[in-house]
Write a protein that holds these residues in place. Structure first.
Motif, short mmCIF file in Angstrom:
data_model
loop_
_atom_site.label_atom_id
_atom_site.label_comp_id
_atom_site.label_asym_id
_atom_site.label_seq_id
_atom_site.Cartn_x
_atom_site.Cartn_y
_atom_site.Cartn_z
N MET A 14 -2.35 -1.00 -13.81
CA MET A 14 -1.71 -1.09 -12.50
C MET A 14 -2.51 -1.97 -11.55
SD MET A 14 1.01 -0.03 -10.97
CE MET A 14 1.62 -0.37 -9.32
N ILE A 15 -3.84 -1.83 -11.59
CA ILE A 15 -4.70 -2.67 -10.73
C ILE A 15 -4.47 -4.14 -11.03
CG2 ILE A 15 -7.09 -3.37 -10.30
CD1 ILE A 15 -7.87 -0.42 -10.63
N ASN A 16 -4.46 -4.49 -12.31
CA ASN A 16 -4.32 -5.90 -12.70
C ASN A 16 -2.94 -6.46 -12.38
OD1 ASN A 16 -6.98 -6.09 -13.77
ND2 ASN A 16 -6.31 -5.04 -15.62
N ILE A 17 -1.90 -5.65 -12.57
CA ILE A 17 -0.55 -6.11 -12.23
C ILE A 17 -0.40 -6.28 -10.72
CG2 ILE A 17 1.89 -5.39 -12.19
CD1 ILE A 17 1.45 -4.24 -15.00
N VAL A 18 -0.97 -5.35 -9.96
CA VAL A 18 -0.92 -5.45 -8.50
C VAL A 18 -1.68 -6.68 -8.01
CG1 VAL A 18 -1.78 -4.36 -6.38
CG2 VAL A 18 -0.48 -3.02 -8.01
N MET A 47 -6.05 -10.19 3.08
CA MET A 47 -5.86 -8.76 3.29
C MET A 47 -4.80 -8.19 2.33
SD MET A 47 -5.79 -8.35 7.44
CE MET A 47 -6.95 -9.21 8.50
N ILE A 48 -3.79 -9.01 2.03
CA ILE A 48 -2.71 -8.56 1.15
C ILE A 48 -3.26 -8.20 -0.22
CG2 ILE A 48 -0.57 -9.27 0.00
CD1 ILE A 48 -0.07 -11.15 2.39
N LEU A 49 -4.11 -9.06 -0.75
CA LEU A 49 -4.68 -8.84 -2.09
C LEU A 49 -5.45 -7.53 -2.15
CD1 LEU A 49 -5.52 -9.72 -4.95
CD2 LEU A 49 -7.36 -11.06 -3.90
N PHE A 50 -6.33 -7.33 -1.18
CA PHE A 50 -7.17 -6.13 -1.20
C PHE A 50 -6.38 -4.87 -0.85
CE2 PHE A 50 -10.15 -9.65 -0.47
CZ PHE A 50 -10.99 -9.45 -1.56
N SER A 51 -5.33 -5.00 -0.03
CA SER A 51 -4.50 -3.84 0.32
C SER A 51 -3.83 -3.26 -0.92
CB SER A 51 -3.44 -4.24 1.35
OG SER A 51 -4.02 -4.56 2.58
N GLY A 52 -3.38 -4.12 -1.83
CA GLY A 52 -2.74 -3.65 -3.05
C GLY A 52 -3.69 -2.83 -3.91
N ILE A 53 -4.91 -3.34 -4.09
CA ILE A 53 -5.91 -2.63 -4.90
C ILE A 53 -6.27 -1.31 -4.23
CG2 ILE A 53 -8.21 -2.76 -5.93
CD1 ILE A 53 -7.95 -5.83 -5.78
N ILE A 54 -6.42 -1.33 -2.89
CA ILE A 54 -6.74 -0.11 -2.15
C ILE A 54 -5.64 0.94 -2.36
CG2 ILE A 54 -6.97 0.87 0.18
CD1 ILE A 54 -8.28 -1.88 0.94
N LYS A 93 0.82 -1.21 0.00
CA LYS A 93 0.00 0.00 0.00
C LYS A 93 0.86 1.26 0.00
CE LYS A 93 -3.60 -0.26 2.67
NZ LYS A 93 -4.48 -0.21 3.87
N VAL A 94 1.86 1.30 0.89
CA VAL A 94 2.72 2.48 1.00
C VAL A 94 3.58 2.66 -0.25
CG1 VAL A 94 4.63 3.52 2.27
CG2 VAL A 94 2.77 2.42 3.50
N GLY A 95 4.20 1.55 -0.70
CA GLY A 95 5.08 1.62 -1.86
C GLY A 95 4.36 2.09 -3.11
#
Length: 520
Positions: free
Chosen positions: A90-94, A138-145, A60-62
């Motif tokens: 970016m969403i799909n790559i994340v 949580m990791i998956l959704f944190s990236g999209i957020i 999320k921070v990065g």
């Protein structure tokens, strides 16, 4: 709406949402303690949350800090359609990166738990591994957020991103009130996953208001995505360096008197309350503006936005520093002194708070200046500066801890941060030219003089009322609130009398609005 007015309005919204979120978070912790106490189950829960949180927050921070300046550049060069297309990519790559990290974490959960909680064995170890695996989505959704937060902030839309903390805590609170006796600690971990999902759901409506439509675009050769990933590496290393700093402080504190680590932690929470509520709001609002101006090579705009942010930070943190120093002991008493937290703990914590607060101005300014570097797509300099800060902190820790014990660790942090912040300003001046430092000094001196007078008023009023009313908890709270209230009024009046531009603008706008309402 003028630039300053719009920024102030956006910052106000973020401050309100953040305050509500922090209050709900405090209530959440109370409910967790009430339902599960403080023992094996809660220990396993917090370690499991840390395991998934470390990876999720890294993502999320990065992404968030590097996505805004790059996507602003995309909009300048390719227009709105290009911005939306690259955001979808970016969403799909994340999502792919998050799925890989989640899979690796699932397989490596026992190793991860062993690193984070070496003392856990047998049933406690097994339960922690199980809870960690439950929380990995949580990791998956944190990236999209992280991506959507960057996109919305680049659009200067802050309601959705500011409100995610509220939805997060409300999901937890709902579970803790109605469901813990049915599903226990495992259900609480599942609630954590749904709490993270709720953050994404809060962002979606505001994202739609920008005419954003999701579509599947996947291009790993996208030069802008590569740029974001490249820029995010120093940010992640910077986070790791900061974590190292915390570890060093705690290691040294562990050899001191019992309660030293707790005193530093509690004092740091109070100090960070100013940073977390007010300064985060300012930097969040200013960052997209900085990024937009930087992408258009408008250095004059960057400097103007930076000047506005610096002056606001000075006007908030200088009086906050004086207030925390003058009223440290009663603040700690009201916040923490109850149950096992006795008068000795209050004294130790108030000592740490005083020395942490000395560096509050520098800490806040550093948060903003780092955003200026990020807007210029320079993530290496803040990382190097972070390493320098840690180096100074370790040396000062080793010296000051011998004479001041845990208070020396707090003072070392303040001095190291101040040195690092000065170096950041100097480096930025070399990078983009004159920063208008004289205007910062003038604002700081006026705010400083007003704050000193305010501090005297606060001290006299608090101790005067305390002596009259007595030493009960309620009277102590009343004395503190009256002292703080009068101090704020005195500070505001003095800032207006001293002709501080930002304060006069706010007062004049309020008066103008009141007059227009009276005419209506």
């Amino acid at each position: 709406m003028s630039y300053g007015n719009k920024a102030a309005k956006s910052a106000s919204i973020i401050i309100i949402f953040t305050l509500v979120s922090k209050l709900l978070g405090f209530f959440r912790e109370i409910l967790i303690a009430a339902n599960f106490g403080s023992g094996i189950e809660t220990d396993t829960l917090f370690i499991a949350l840390s395991a998934s949180g470390i990876i999720g927050n890294f993502l999320k921070v990065g992404i968030n800090t590097t996505f805004i300046p790059v996507i602003s550049e995309v909009e300048t060069k390719e227009g709105r359609k290009g911005k939306i297309n690259h955001t979808n990519n970016m969403i799909n790559i994340v999502i792919l990166i998050s799925m890989i990290l989640t899979s690796l974490a699932f397989l490596g959960a026992p190793i991860l738990v062993k690193i984070l909680a070496n003392g856990f064995v047998n049933e406690q170890f097994d339960l922690t591994v199980k809870l960690t695996r439950i929380g990995l989505p949580m990791i998956l959704f944190s990236g999209i957020i992280g991506v959507l937060t960057g996109y919305l902030q680049s659009e200067e839309r802050f309601n959705g991103t500011a409100g995610i903390g509220i939805s997060f805590n409300l999901v937890y609170i709902f579970y803790l009130i109605f469901l813990p006796k049915y599903f226990g600690i495992k259900g609480l971990m599942i609630a954590g996953v749904f709490a993270t999902i709720s953050q994404l759901l809060v962002q979606i409506p505001e994202t739609k208001l920008t005419n954003f439509k999701y579509k599947f675009i996947f291009d790993i050769k996208d030069k802008y995505i590569i740029k974001i990933l490249y820029l995010s590496l120093p940010v992640l290393l910077g986070v790791a360096i900061n974590d190292l700093n915390v570890i060093v402080d705690k290691t040294l504190a562990s050899s001191l008197a019992f309660g030293s680590i707790s005193a530093l932690n509690y004092a740091n929470r109070l100090n960070n309350l100013i940073l977390g509520v007010f300064i985060t709001a300012i930097t969040t609002v200013i960052f997209p503006i900085l990024s937009r101006d930087a992408s258009e090579d408008n250095l004059s705009g960057v400097k103007n936005a930076m000047k506005y942010g610096v002056n606001l930070i000075l006007l908030i943190t200088i009086p906050a520093t004086v207030g925390l120093i003058v009223l440290a002991k009663p603040i700690v008493e009201i916040a923490f002194q109850r149950g096992e937290f006795d008068s000795v703990a209050t004294i130790m914590t108030s000592q740490a708070l005083i020395f942490y607060s000395i560096g509050l101005v520098a800490m806040a300014l550093r948060l903003l200046v780092i955003r200026v570097y990020y807007s210029l797509q320079d993530t290496k300099t803040p990382m190097i500066n972070g390493a320098i800060s840690v180096g100074f902190n370790i040396v000062l820790n080793l010296i000051l801890v011998q004479y001041m014990e845990h208070a020396g660790l707090a003072l070392a942090t303040s001095i190291a941060t101040t040195i690092a912040t000065i170096l950041m300003f100097y480096g930025l001046k070399k990078k983009i030219g004159s920063l208008g430092t004289l205007s910062y000094i003038k604002c700081g001196l006026k705010a400083g003089l007003a704050s000193l007078i305010m501090g005297v008023v606060a001290y006299v009023v608090y101790h005067g009322l305390y002596g009259i009313l007595g030493a009960s908890k309620l009277y102590n709270l009343i004395s503190l609130l009256v002292a703080v209230g009068l101090a704020v009024i005195v500070y505001g009046v003095l800032c207006y009398v001293f002709k501080i531009e930002e304060v006069r603008d706010i007062v004049d706008k309020v008066i103008k609005r009141l007059k227009s309402k009276s005419h209506n």
